[in-house]
Design a protein around this motif. Structure first.
Motif, PDB file in Angstrom:
ATOM      1  N   PRO A   6      35.790 -14.299 -33.408  1.00 46.60           N
ATOM      2  CA  PRO A   6      36.582 -13.082 -33.286  1.00 46.60           C
ATOM      3  C   PRO A   6      35.758 -11.916 -32.741  1.00 46.60           C
ATOM      4  N   THR A   7      36.430 -11.050 -32.007  1.00 46.18           N
ATOM      5  CA  THR A   7      35.723  -9.912 -31.417  1.00 46.18           C
ATOM      6  C   THR A   7      36.234  -8.599 -32.000  1.00 46.18           C
ATOM      7  N   CYS A  35      34.149 -23.366 -38.737  1.00 50.76           N
ATOM      8  CA  CYS A  35      34.290 -22.179 -37.892  1.00 50.76           C
ATOM      9  C   CYS A  35      35.699 -21.598 -38.014  1.00 50.76           C
ATOM     10  N   PHE A  36      36.650 -22.475 -38.141  1.00 48.73           N
ATOM     11  CA  PHE A  36      38.028 -21.980 -38.275  1.00 48.73           C
ATOM     12  C   PHE A  36      38.140 -21.037 -39.467  1.00 48.73           C
ATOM     13  N   PHE A  37      37.578 -21.450 -40.576  1.00 47.97           N
ATOM     14  CA  PHE A  37      37.706 -20.625 -41.777  1.00 47.97           C
ATOM     15  C   PHE A  37      36.807 -19.397 -41.717  1.00 47.97           C
ATOM     16  N   ILE A  38      35.669 -19.568 -41.072  1.00 46.39           N
ATOM     17  CA  ILE A  38      34.821 -18.383 -40.876  1.00 46.39           C
ATOM     18  C   ILE A  38      35.596 -17.364 -40.049  1.00 46.39           C
ATOM     19  N   ASN A  39      36.172 -17.845 -38.970  1.00 44.12           N
ATOM     20  CA  ASN A  39      36.856 -16.937 -38.048  1.00 44.12           C
ATOM     21  C   ASN A  39      38.128 -16.346 -38.634  1.00 44.12           C
ATOM     22  N   ALA A  79      32.570  -7.324 -31.388  1.00 43.39           N
ATOM     23  CA  ALA A  79      33.061  -7.082 -32.756  1.00 43.39           C
ATOM     24  C   ALA A  79      32.429  -5.815 -33.315  1.00 43.39           C
ATOM     25  N   LEU A  80      31.153  -5.623 -33.011  1.00 45.58           N
ATOM     26  CA  LEU A  80      30.481  -4.399 -33.456  1.00 45.58           C
ATOM     27  C   LEU A  80      31.113  -3.190 -32.795  1.00 45.58           C
ATOM     28  N   ASP A  81      31.416  -3.381 -31.540  1.00 43.42           N
ATOM     29  CA  ASP A  81      31.992  -2.287 -30.774  1.00 43.42           C
ATOM     30  C   ASP A  81      33.381  -1.908 -31.268  1.00 43.42           C
ATOM     31  N   LYS A  85      27.605 -11.822 -27.140  1.00 42.09           N
ATOM     32  CA  LYS A  85      28.589 -10.931 -26.512  1.00 42.09           C
ATOM     33  C   LYS A  85      29.780 -10.710 -27.440  1.00 42.09           C
ATOM     34  N   ALA A  86      30.247 -11.801 -28.029  1.00 42.67           N
ATOM     35  CA  ALA A  86      31.377 -11.671 -28.957  1.00 42.67           C
ATOM     36  C   ALA A  86      30.978 -10.823 -30.156  1.00 42.67           C
TER      37      ALA A  86
END
Lengths: 376, 824
Positions: free
Chosen positions: B427-428, B382-386, B465-467, B460-461
């Motif tokens: 991330p958002t 997840c760290f690297f994805i994020n 991010a889309l927003d 929600k996150a």
């Protein structure tokens, strides 16, 4: 110019371009690593630089001049493979004065003999310079004290490491440089064939031998000197000249698989040491009382005269056995008589040091190598 | 195994009588191999500068050498005068040979100056007893090192000394007073765990450092030569100390090398180190690795040198691999630690990936609790994805899936604690990592289980991010956003309600966001309209009143031709019975598509089929648009009906000009004339160009020529179009007489003009004169027409009886043709 190198440590012979190099950069991560040198030059360039003497470390790229034997890793001289080299070992029984002889020999080469032959003599490396100075020159010529016994090579690897001197003959037309590789041998290492084989194997690979004989270990001589002012040393069992020369022959047979009838071809100078102690037994008109007088050449008449005299004395003191053995087993040998100190020590101290005829054996060997000429 | 003893010196052997340097006496059982080693250690030469000094001033050489796990040697070589030939340089060696544990019960250098060492033996003894231990107490001061190292200079030198010992590539020469040399060696010994002290060979003095086989070689007399860089030289007299490669072990130990810290810190470290280095047989960089590993594990990460941590951890892994058949629990724990550290390092430097993978794979083979590491592996992933490292993420995903079963990954991913962590870290502000998260991790979410309660935060996150995307037109969803939405929809599978519910809540919280609309439309767009009604329209249009607009506009964007738009609108309208909804749909559709469609076509279509579903404004607008370019022509029945509807619609507010078109068409369709129609049509005809006028007038005049001649003329005559008017008029007159041979009607038309009503003159004062100015020419022309022969007799027969005949008689007089006709 030599196209091969004989390692002075393991005596392997290999082409000059087979040497290895060692990284000497202490900052290099691979400090001390051993690596191959570059390909030697080919074509016309090979004439200009036929020997590779430097190579960059593959890790730090710093150029190293440390060349090593590819077989034993011995650090070669910087001019190995470039300068002609001759190896001479000084051997003999315990307490025959081998180290003292070497000290006197080098001292003579550096001074009178060098002058006579217009030859310069210098140590080729720090090890030689330091060892000759600390263990030979300073104690003997400056402090006038007896040298410490040479330790067995089994205990002191220094004994197996030769001293190397560069002798540069000026010559009339052009100079000629020769490296003299001198091995000092501990008497302990001559006391058995196994010891010789293990610790003094280099004897087989030298170009010439100076075989010192201690006359004070010869029974007849001891009897003749008994009661004189000469201090007779203790007998050294196992160090009789006949025994050592027999071991030498066996060592060669073992190393080179010599047949019993094959003679050893390299020049061997059987040298009677400490002749100053024998002066009272020698005819006053004997050549041995005088110096060799080799003024830029080998005084052949003197050499032959000394050979004849020593032969006779040995026959007298030892019987025919030794000379017969030498004649049967050595193709090229001569007898010499030398005194490294010039006079016997008094109470283990030396008033003066006046070497006598110490250069004769080496000059004869040089003559055998073709390095100097002779004159009758 | 007891300690063996040996004396070596130059002497006359009591038994054999041989002279020279030799073993004078020894305990039985010393092997030749041990003897060979001993030979290399015993040699002694008096320093040349001390050759003339008394023996007492000659330095003793206490030497220690580790042979193997079975044997070590501790000896003392001391000068002892002359040999049997009175030559100087004799020395005496007393050696102890025994197990390293016995020899190293104390640091061997502590036997420096001990009275146990024999320096002469004139006895006839040739056999020495063995010893169970080194009997004499060491005379060495245990605390000598602390005060000695305390000075700043010495501490710095000591640090370098330790670095050089760890480096191990160079012999170490210490130039100092002989007693100080012993303390240097003692301090160096203390700097290592007991096990390693055994590997630290030394000689307090050796005449030839070049050949001496010891790690540390003392030089109590200043050498009058310089050492090459093959040596590390600590010259305490001159202060010249060689540089040495850095060592983290040396750093750490030197930092704590004082009495208190030694007890409290270093001994603990040594205790930790000993078992981990149990297979090591020499002092080496292994200690650096262990120090780095120890510090990284116990001292937190703030000051970690990550390169060193990676090297150290990798070394731990390699050690485990090398000794896989002899692992202890501690090794596995270290391996776990190495994996953790490499994971941490990986987050700093992705080049560590291979090392991390290797470590994790190794751990899998040796750790029965390996499944417990799944959560951490997922956290790393997840760290690297994020952090926008898709390549590393992809490789970690492969690693994860190779090492752990899908069931375990699913179970771990759905653990509430880990879920909360992952959701908080998602991330958002960027789409790519969120998309990758859903592709790699999200697919393991169990949407149907109780753990699904932890999923909405991810939604929600993701919505946030889309927003965060910059959007100019909400109808055009950014491709990356569309990708994420697609992944979301695909990931949730049949649990779309969960996703939509979250999106709904998000929309309520963020009314300006378009995310809900994007997601909603993605879900409905492939459904036929009829299937959207219950599950979507009735649910979400109520919650979000403008949603239909968005949906409709997105639908319209896909349609480029008017017919399909009409069909769409019709479909939608028909699915709603509520007129308000219908009107809203049509209005939105028209608002959205009006400008880009065939307006007339859509106006006609809508007005024809969905007239009731149009709001009044659009209704009027459509009608006007329909009539704007229309011409007065005979309509088909549908159009006529439409026009009839327009005409009958009291609400329809139309410009008279548009109404003229309707009225004209209806007249042509047979509807009776009205005064209003006459006026409107006349007005319209007066405002159009000549060709259009000709077409419209022609249609109307043809329709009305016989039936309502007066109305026709009032309606169609325009002063400035009089030429066109008369052109049509005379053509109709001509056809009436010649083609249709309607003699009576023709007579009536002419009569109409002679009896022209006053209202005609009133409205069009010039029309009657214009008729009479032309009628004679028209009649002459007709008379000259070949078809005229067929009606000549009948026509003229009736004509001559008309009262007004004389007025037109000239047109029928025979002209004299022939040779002389022209003269009369």
């Amino acid at each position: 110019m030599p196209k091969s190198i004989t390692c002075p440590s393991c005596f392997e012979i290999y082409p000059v371009d087979h040497v290895k190099f060692r990284c000497t950069n202490a900052q290099c991560p691979d400090f001390n690593q051993v690596f191959d040198g570059p390909e030697p030059a080919k074509g016309p360039l090979a004439l200009l630089r036929p020997v590779v003497t430097e190579a960059p470390c593959p890790t730090c790229e710093q150029v190293s001049f440390k060349r090593l034997c590819p077989y034993c890793g011995f650090e070669l001289m910087h001019d190995a493979g470039i300068t002609e080299e001759h190896t001479v070992a000084v051997i003999g029984g315990r307490s025959t004065g081998k180290s003292t002889y070497i000290a006197a020999l080098v001292h003579r080469l550096k001074n009178e003999v060098g002058m006579n032959f217009e030859a310069g003599v210098g140590a080729m490396n720090d090890h030689t310079r330091q060892r000759y100075r600390d263990e030979f020159e300073v104690p003997l010529f400056r402090e006038h004290r007896l040298l410490a016994a040479t330790q067995s090579a089994s205990v002191d690897p220094t004994a197996k490491t030769p001293m190397i001197f560069r002798i540069t003959f000026q010559g009339r037309r052009r100079a000629k440089a020769v490296n003299l590789v001198l091995f000092d041998t501990a008497g302990e290492d001559m006391q058995s064939l196994d010891m010789m084989s293990a610790e003094a194997r280099y004897i087989c690979f030298t170009d010439g031998l100076i075989f010192l004989l201690d006359p004070l270990q010869i029974d007849a001589v001891r009897q003749l000197l008994h009661g004189t002012e000469i201090d007779l040393p203790e007998r050294v069992p196992g160090s009789e000249p006949k025994l050592i020369v027999e071991r030498l022959r066996q060592l060669y047979e073992r190393q080179f698989r010599l047949k019993g009838t094959q003679k050893i071809k390299k020049p061997v100078a059987f040298t009677l040491a400490k002749i100053d102690a024998l002066f009272s037994l020698i005819d006053p008109s004997s050549t041995l009382h005088r110096s060799g007088e080799h003024f830029g050449y080998l005084n052949r008449a003197d050499v032959e005269s000394v050979h004849t005299e020593i032969t006779n004395y040995l026959l007298t003191w030892m019987g025919a056995e030794f000379d017969t053995f030498a004649r049967i087993n050595f193709d090229n040998y001569h007898y010499f008589g030398v005194s490294a100190l010039g006079q016997p020590p008094t109470n283990n101290s030396l008033e003066t040091v006046s070497p006598h005829r110490v250069e004769d054996p080496l000059l004869w060997i040089f003559y055998q190598f073709g390095l100097i000429k002779d004159k009758k | 195994m007891p300690l063996k003893q040996l004396y070596y010196t130059s002497c006359k052997h009591p038994v054999t009588g041989t002279t020279g340097f030799q073993v004078k006496a020894a305990s039985p059982g010393i092997s030749q191999q041990t003897m060979d080693v001993l030979n290399n250690l015993m040699g002694y030469k008096i320093p040349s500068r001390l050759a003339n000094q008394p023996i007492e001033e000659h330095p003793a050489a206490l030497r220690y050498y580790y042979i193997n796990t079975q044997e070590a040697i501790l000896l003392c070589s001391q000068s002892n005068g002359t040999d049997e030939f009175s030559r100087p340089g004799n020395y005496f060696v007393h050696a102890l040979i025994g197990e390293p544990d016995i020899i190293n019960e104390l640091p061997p250098v502590m036997y420096w100056g001990s009275p146990l060492w024999v320096d002469r033996d004139d006895s006839p003894t040739v056999e020495l007893p063995t010893l169970s231990k080194i009997s004499d107490e060491a005379k060495f001061d245990y605390n000598a090192a602390w005060a000695f190292i305390k000075s700043t200079e010495r501490r710095q030198w000591f640090h370098r000394l330790l670095c050089a010992i760890i480096d191990g590539r160079r012999k170490i020469v210490i130039v100092d007073d002989i007693d100080n040399i012993a303390i240097w060696v003692y301090a160096a010994s203390l700097a290592f765990p007991k096990r390693f002290q055994a590997f630290l060979s030394f000689s307090t003095y050796h005449h030839d450092p070049r050949t001496a086989p010891f790690t540390i070689i003392g030089q109590p007399i200043d050498p009058d030569y310089s050492f090459s860089n093959e040596f590390f030289v600590l010259n305490a007299r001159s202060g010249d100390v060689s540089e040495a490669p850095p060592s983290s072990y040396a750093d750490y130990v030197n930092r704590h090398f004082e009495e208190t810290a030694y007890e409290e810190e270093l001994l603990e470290f040594f205790t930790w180190t000993e078992p981990r280095a149990r297979r090591t047989r020499q002092i080496s960089r292994v200690l650096d690795h262990l120090a780095d590993f120890y510090l990284a594990r116990t001292k937190g990460s703030a000051l970690r040198d990550w390169d060193r941590v990676v090297t150290a951890s990798s070394a731990i892994v390699e050690d485990v691999i090398r000794h896989a058949d002899d692992l202890q629990l501690r090794d596995v724990e270290d391996l776990q630690g190495a994996v953790e550290l490499l994971g941490d390092a990986l987050e700093k430097d992705t080049s560590v990936l291979d090392a991390y993978r290797h470590a994790l794979t190794t751990l899998q083979r040796h750790d029965s609790s390996f499944p417990d590491t799944c959560a951490d592996a997922i956290r790393r992933l997840c760290f690297f994805i994020n952090n926008d490292s898709p390549e590393v993420s992809s490789q970690l995903q492969t690693l994860l899936e190779n090492l752990y079963t899908p069931q375990l990954i699913e179970k771990t991913v759905n653990e509430p604690g880990l879920m909360a962590e992952m959701a908080a870290a998602l991330p958002t502000d960027r789409l790519e990592p969120v998309t990758q998260f859903w592709q790699i991790v999200g697919r393991y979410f169990n949407f149907g289980a109780a753990s699904a309660a932890g999923i909405p935060p991810f939604f929600k996150a993701s919505f946030a991010a889309l927003d965060a995307q910059s959007v100019e037109n909400a109808l055009r969803v950014p491709p990356a956003a569309l990708t994420l939405l697609g992944v979301l929809v695909k990931t949730v599978g049949e649990h779309r309600d969960l996703l939509l519910r979250s999106a709904t809540e998000y929309k309520h919280d963020h009314p300006d966001s378009w995310v809900f609309e994007w997601l909603y439309y993605l879900l409905v767009e492939r459904l036929p309209a009829a299937q959207r009604v219950d599950p979507y329209w009735k649910v979400y249009w109520n919650q979000f009143p403008d949603l239909y607009r968005y949906e409709l506009r997105r639908e319209l964007m896909k349609r480029t031709d008017t017919e399909s738009v009409l069909a769409l609108v019709a479909t939608w309208v028909q699915l709603w019975s509520d007129p308000d909804v219908q009107r809203a749909i049509t209005s939105e559709a028209l608002d959205a598509a009006w400008e880009r469609l065939d307006q007339v076509q859509i106006a006609r279509g809508l007005l024809r089929d969905l007239g009731t579903a149009l709001d009044p404004v659009w209704y009027n607008r459509l009608v006007e648009r329909l009539l704007q370019d229309a011409v007065i022509e005979s309509p088909d029945d549908q159009t006529a009906a439409l026009y009839e509807r327009f005409e009958s619609d009291p609400e329809l507010q139309l410009d008279p000009l548009y109404r003229a078109v309707i009225q004209g068409a209806l007249i042509l369709h047979g509807k009776p004339l009205t005064e209003e129609a006459i006026a409107n049509i006349q007005q319209r005809l007066s405002q159009i160009d000549t060709p259009t006028y000709e077409r419209a007038a022609s249609r109307l005049m043809s329709q009305l020529f016989l039936k309502q001649h007066l109305a026709m003329i009032r309606m169609t005559y325009v002063v400035h179009q009089n030429e066109a008017f008369w052109g049509v008029y005379w053509r109709l007159f001509h056809d009436l007489l010649l083609k249709e041979q309607r003699i009576g009607d023709t007579i009536n038309v002419i009569t109409f003009w002679f009896e022209a009503p006053s209202e005609l003159v009133e409205h069009h004062p010039y029309v009657v004169p214009e008729f009479f100015m032309e009628i004679l020419n028209v009649l002459r022309e007709i008379r000259n027409n070949r078809s005229y022969k067929r009606i000549e007799h009948d026509f003229e027969g009736v004509l001559t009886h008309q009262p007004w005949y004389p007025a037109i008689q000239k047109a029928f007089q025979k002209s004299r043709k022939g040779l002389l006709g022209g003269f009369f």
